[in-house]
Write a protein that holds these residues in place. Structure first.
Motif: not given
Ligand SMILES: [Zn+2]
Length: 502
Positions: A346, A348-351, A357-359
């Motif tokens: 995603c 932010c990269g941490y999905g 996730c911060r998206c």
């Molecule tokens: Zn994310």
């Protein structure tokens, strides 16, 4: 007052024999080039004139007509400068017509009379209509790769002196030396990532396109860069084909040697579509996907590539060729590569990590849209690469080295060749029942998946090919077992799993 000089043109990566006819007659001084020349080719007049004057020859103040035959082939670039200049010297009696012998000429002229290489020397020398070919000294090693008799000269003055017998011919390029192979990074550098390492081995063994999804810094790029080192050397034909593409892109350099190892190309996502798939305003140049021919194309941060660039991959992935159209001209370049995609799950990269996730939902949905559809469907292997454990990073034990894995890969590739395909990823659908028959349990497992709507027919074929590779790596040569089918399905999870939505 007519001279005929043999030469060659480049069309895509194909060489085409060309006759350069130079006619000098009385009349108002003029210089015309006919026979479908492009702008660079028409500019030959200025370069040839300056080169002749700089080399101490006269410019005939007569009517000069240059015909590049056959007219059906488009003439691109400055490679006809040299045959035009020598044609003028023959037509005006400075050089005797018979001293050229059975030799073609290819090369660009500098204003000082020096000879310069042009793109596509390997293919042009290969298709030159004569026994010997004369090229600029700087392109001598590259020309020798075509296996023809090659002569070189560094300047127009030196060439004319040799043709007149006033000076000896410059020494021919040294016999074909195997170039030193670039050092390839080793798989044992990658700490942890057992699943990722295994996926890379399976991709190399079966020639399966691989998508890696994971957070930044997980080691996706590191794994992908080690994939070419696991592949066997190119065959003679493959080495020649790839070398011809690199020659057409003018990327071989003066120390040219045959490309024996699978190349790795990793274009940046900001690269233009033309540089990726091929094109250009003046000369149609092979793109990154063709430079990766018989090697690996790595698309790092794949979701950041523009839609048009990703769409441009469809034809080459299907056919192993790309067709590039510019105005009225069409060129075809080979582009059969192993595609490796790497992407964040995603923005932010941490999905992939729950709760990290911060998206916002809208940006996540936009990203998901880019990572779906027909292109994603073409990856046989889609694996999640989580962040490496600290314990793995600090551990001292390393996994198998590239040499060990490459031996297993070579064995699996030999099995594929015995079945009549280059690699398992290219087993035709019609041959799957014969070369990858399913055990009854494996068939039942796949039927349940199809019934549940979690596998489409195209996916089914891909899973069967991957299962064949897994069985080959495990040295099970009978019908495919359920365990291999299950593992192949595990290497191709649903899209939502990869995006961390599940
Ligand atoms: Zn994310």
């Amino acid at each position: 007052m007519l001279a005929i000089i043999h030469s060659a043109a480049l069309d895509g990566i194909e060489g085409k024999p060309i006759r350069v006819e130079v006619h000098v007659s009385s009349g108002l001084p003029a210089f015309n080039v006919v026979g479908q020349p492009d702008a660079a080719c028409r500019e030959a007049r200025d370069r040839v004139r300056a080169a002749l004057l700089s080399s101490g020859f006269a410019w005939p103040l007569q009517r000069i007509t240059v015909n590049l035959a056959p007219g059906s082939v488009r003439k691109v670039g400055a490679g006809f400068d040299l045959p035009i200049a020598i044609g003028l010297l023959v037509a005006t009696g400075v050089v005797a017509a018979d001293c050229l012998g059975d030799c073609s000429l290819i090369g660009e002229l500098g204003l000082d009379g020096s000879l310069r290489g042009v793109p596509g020397i390997v293919s042009m020398v290969d298709r030159a209509p004569t026994r010997a070919v004369l090229v600029p000294e700087a392109a001598g090693a590259e020309a020798a790769l075509a296996g023809r008799r090659v002569r070189t000269a560094s300047s127009l003055r030196q060439l004319v002196a040799a043709l007149r017998g006033e000076e000896p011919w410059p020494a021919p390029p040294p016999p074909l030396a195997e170039g030193h192979l670039p050092a390839e990074p080793d798989l044992s550098d990658v700490r942890g990532q057992l699943y990722g390492r295994w996926a890379v081995e399976v991709a190399a063994a079966g020639g399966h396109h691989l998508l890696m999804v994971g957070p930044p810094g997980a080691g996706k790029t590191m794994l992908a860069e080690r994939l070419p080192g696991l592949l066997p050397d190119l065959s003679d034909q493959e080495a020649m084909d790839t070398t011809r593409v690199w020659s057409a892109a003018a990327m071989l350099g003066e120390q040219a040697s045959l490309i024996r190892r699978p190349p790795l190309r990793s274009p940046h996502h900001s690269a233009s579509v033309a540089s990726l798939v091929g094109g250009g305003a003046y000369r149609i140049r092979p793109g990154e996907i063709s430079l990766a021919h018989n090697g690996v194309l790595l698309l790092d941060e794949m979701a950041e590539f523009p839609r048009a660039a990703l769409d441009g991959l469809r034809q080459p992935l299907e056919e192993g060729w790309v067709t590039v159209c510019r105005a009225r001209w069409v060129s075809r370049f080979p582009s059969r590569f192993l595609l490796v995609g790497a992407t964040n799950p995603c923005p932010c990269g941490y999905g992939l990590s729950p709760g990290c996730c911060r998206c916002n939902p809208a940006s996540k949905a936009r990203y998901a849209q880019r990572l779906s559809g027909p292109l994603l469907d073409r990856f046989d292997l889609r694996v999640a690469i989580p962040k490496t454990d600290v314990a793995d990073l600090m551990g001292i034990g390393a996994g198998d080295s590239s040499a060990v894995v490459a031996r297993r890969v070579a064995k699996a590739r030999r099995m594929a060749r015995k079945r009549g395909v280059a690699c398992n990823a290219r087993i035709p659908v019609g041959a799957l029942d014969e070369v990858a028959p399913l055990s009854s349990e494996a068939a039942l497992h796949l039927t349940r998946r199809l019934d549940a709507g979690r596998l489409n027919p195209r996916g089914l074929h891909r899973v069967r090919r991957v299962a064949r590779t897994l069985a080959d790596l495990g040295e099970h040569f009978g019908p495919i077992r359920e365990a291999d089918v299950a593992a192949a399905l595990g290497l191709r999870p649903d899209e939502d799993v990869l995006r961390g939505a599940a």
